[in-house]
Design an enzyme around this catalytic site. Sequence first.
Site, PDB file in Angstrom:
ATOM      1  N   GLY A  49       0.788  -1.229   0.000  1.00  0.00           N
ATOM      2  CA  GLY A  49       0.000   0.000   0.000  1.00  0.00           C
ATOM      3  C   GLY A  49       0.820   1.279   0.000  1.00  0.00           C
ATOM      4  O   GLY A  49       0.432   2.277  -0.590  1.00  0.00           O
ATOM      5  N   ASP A 105       0.682   3.419   4.424  1.00  0.00           N
ATOM      6  CA  ASP A 105      -0.244   4.233   3.648  1.00  0.00           C
ATOM      7  C   ASP A 105      -1.330   4.840   4.524  1.00  0.00           C
ATOM      8  O   ASP A 105      -1.604   6.021   4.483  1.00  0.00           O
ATOM      9  CB  ASP A 105      -0.864   3.417   2.496  1.00  0.00           C
ATOM     10  CG  ASP A 105      -1.441   2.076   2.951  1.00  0.00           C
ATOM     11  OD1 ASP A 105      -1.346   1.742   4.160  1.00  0.00           O
ATOM     12  OD2 ASP A 105      -1.970   1.342   2.107  1.00  0.00           O
ATOM     13  N   ASP A 108      -5.773   2.741  10.206  1.00  0.00           N
ATOM     14  CA  ASP A 108      -7.204   2.465  10.321  1.00  0.00           C
ATOM     15  C   ASP A 108      -7.510   1.990  11.740  1.00  0.00           C
ATOM     16  O   ASP A 108      -7.710   2.804  12.636  1.00  0.00           O
ATOM     17  CB  ASP A 108      -7.588   1.444   9.242  1.00  0.00           C
ATOM     18  CG  ASP A 108      -9.082   1.185   9.173  1.00  0.00           C
ATOM     19  OD1 ASP A 108      -9.853   2.067   9.568  1.00  0.00           O
ATOM     20  OD2 ASP A 108      -9.471   0.085   8.741  1.00  0.00           O
ATOM     21  N   LYS A 136      -7.277   7.665   9.396  1.00  0.00           N
ATOM     22  CA  LYS A 136      -8.739   7.587   9.403  1.00  0.00           C
ATOM     23  C   LYS A 136      -9.261   7.884  10.799  1.00  0.00           C
ATOM     24  O   LYS A 136      -8.860   7.245  11.771  1.00  0.00           O
ATOM     25  CB  LYS A 136      -9.153   6.155   9.028  1.00  0.00           C
ATOM     26  CG  LYS A 136     -10.066   6.071   7.836  1.00  0.00           C
ATOM     27  CD  LYS A 136     -10.525   4.658   7.622  1.00  0.00           C
ATOM     28  CE  LYS A 136     -10.285   4.242   6.189  1.00  0.00           C
ATOM     29  NZ  LYS A 136     -10.860   2.918   5.906  1.00  0.00           N
ATOM     30  N   PHE A 157     -13.858   3.886   2.949  1.00  0.00           N
ATOM     31  CA  PHE A 157     -12.870   3.054   2.266  1.00  0.00           C
ATOM     32  C   PHE A 157     -12.314   3.807   1.058  1.00  0.00           C
ATOM     33  O   PHE A 157     -13.069   4.257   0.201  1.00  0.00           O
ATOM     34  CB  PHE A 157     -13.495   1.732   1.828  1.00  0.00           C
ATOM     35  CG  PHE A 157     -12.476   0.757   1.333  1.00  0.00           C
ATOM     36  CD1 PHE A 157     -11.711   0.012   2.223  1.00  0.00           C
ATOM     37  CD2 PHE A 157     -12.258   0.607  -0.031  1.00  0.00           C
ATOM     38  CE1 PHE A 157     -10.742  -0.869   1.753  1.00  0.00           C
ATOM     39  CE2 PHE A 157     -11.288  -0.279  -0.500  1.00  0.00           C
ATOM     40  CZ  PHE A 157     -10.534  -1.019   0.396  1.00  0.00           C
ATOM     41  N   VAL A 158     -11.004   3.951   1.009  1.00  0.00           N
ATOM     42  CA  VAL A 158     -10.377   4.704  -0.082  1.00  0.00           C
ATOM     43  C   VAL A 158      -9.518   3.799  -0.962  1.00  0.00           C
ATOM     44  O   VAL A 158      -9.046   2.747  -0.515  1.00  0.00           O
ATOM     45  CB  VAL A 158      -9.507   5.871   0.454  1.00  0.00           C
ATOM     46  CG1 VAL A 158     -10.347   6.888   1.200  1.00  0.00           C
ATOM     47  CG2 VAL A 158      -8.385   5.342   1.345  1.00  0.00           C
ATOM     48  N   ASP A 164      -5.504  -0.441  -2.674  1.00  0.00           N
ATOM     49  CA  ASP A 164      -6.281  -1.268  -3.613  1.00  0.00           C
ATOM     50  C   ASP A 164      -7.666  -1.606  -3.108  1.00  0.00           C
ATOM     51  O   ASP A 164      -7.980  -1.471  -1.919  1.00  0.00           O
ATOM     52  CB  ASP A 164      -5.535  -2.577  -3.887  1.00  0.00           C
ATOM     53  CG  ASP A 164      -5.616  -3.538  -2.703  1.00  0.00           C
ATOM     54  OD1 ASP A 164      -5.364  -3.104  -1.568  1.00  0.00           O
ATOM     55  OD2 ASP A 164      -5.963  -4.716  -2.910  1.00  0.00           O
ATOM     56  N   ARG A 170      -4.510   0.439  -7.486  1.00  0.00           N
ATOM     57  CA  ARG A 170      -3.270   0.946  -6.875  1.00  0.00           C
ATOM     58  C   ARG A 170      -2.631   2.025  -7.738  1.00  0.00           C
ATOM     59  O   ARG A 170      -2.025   2.957  -7.238  1.00  0.00           O
ATOM     60  CB  ARG A 170      -2.265  -0.193  -6.683  1.00  0.00           C
ATOM     61  CG  ARG A 170      -2.636  -1.170  -5.582  1.00  0.00           C
ATOM     62  CD  ARG A 170      -1.422  -2.003  -5.196  1.00  0.00           C
ATOM     63  NE  ARG A 170      -1.784  -3.231  -4.501  1.00  0.00           N
ATOM     64  CZ  ARG A 170      -2.000  -3.304  -3.187  1.00  0.00           C
ATOM     65  NH1 ARG A 170      -1.918  -2.239  -2.443  1.00  0.00           N
ATOM     66  NH2 ARG A 170      -2.312  -4.470  -2.633  1.00  0.00           N
TER      67      ARG A 170
END
Length: 180
Positions: A49, A105, A108, A136, A157-158, A164, A170
Amino acid sequence: MTTITGLLSDLDRVLLSTEQIHARIREMAAQIEADYAGQTLTVVALMDGALFFVSDLLRQIDLPMQIVTLGASSYHGSTQSSGEITIQWPKNAQFKGQHVLLLDDILDTGLTLTAISERLRQEQPESLRTAVLLDKKRLRTHEASPDYCGFEIADEFVVGYGMDYQGRFRNLPCIGILKP
Ligand code: 5GP
Ligand code: MG
């Protein structure tokens, strides 16, 4: 310049444009470069990521460094958020006495960063800090707060810029929210 219109058409909306991402990464690089002036960095980059985040960030930091990539995957048990993480620990990496900067990345639940930080601390680095592109805002199951953060985002959700959905998106140069 090519446009990735095929991928863009799957987005509900763009959350962060390529320009916004690059501008913020320049600021983060300047901050990290100033904070670590005179030191040598050992960067631990979480794959896959953080692929583009680390490549854009690190090429703007004018400091001696070594880069270690690390594979980590987490499996969250249904809705119970009891996470389990598998770390592919690098064989010959040396972290003892190093200034380690862990890059991911997105933060969460906090499981990934806390588990890997804990594992890294066992190696007795001189210092350990963390940097994430996205943080987040949600209830964490594992308390973690990054030392460097690109953007705080809502609990959605990004995809894109390395992140991905089922292996896709990606290579999207911006960060977006998928259509439902
Ligand atoms: P945590 O362990 O903090 O729950 O999650 C961190 C990892 O989950 C990140 O490294 C990332 O791979 C993945 N992740 C968390 N949120 C998202 C998201 O919104 N989109 C994507 N594509 N991956 C995410
Ligand atoms: Mg990840």
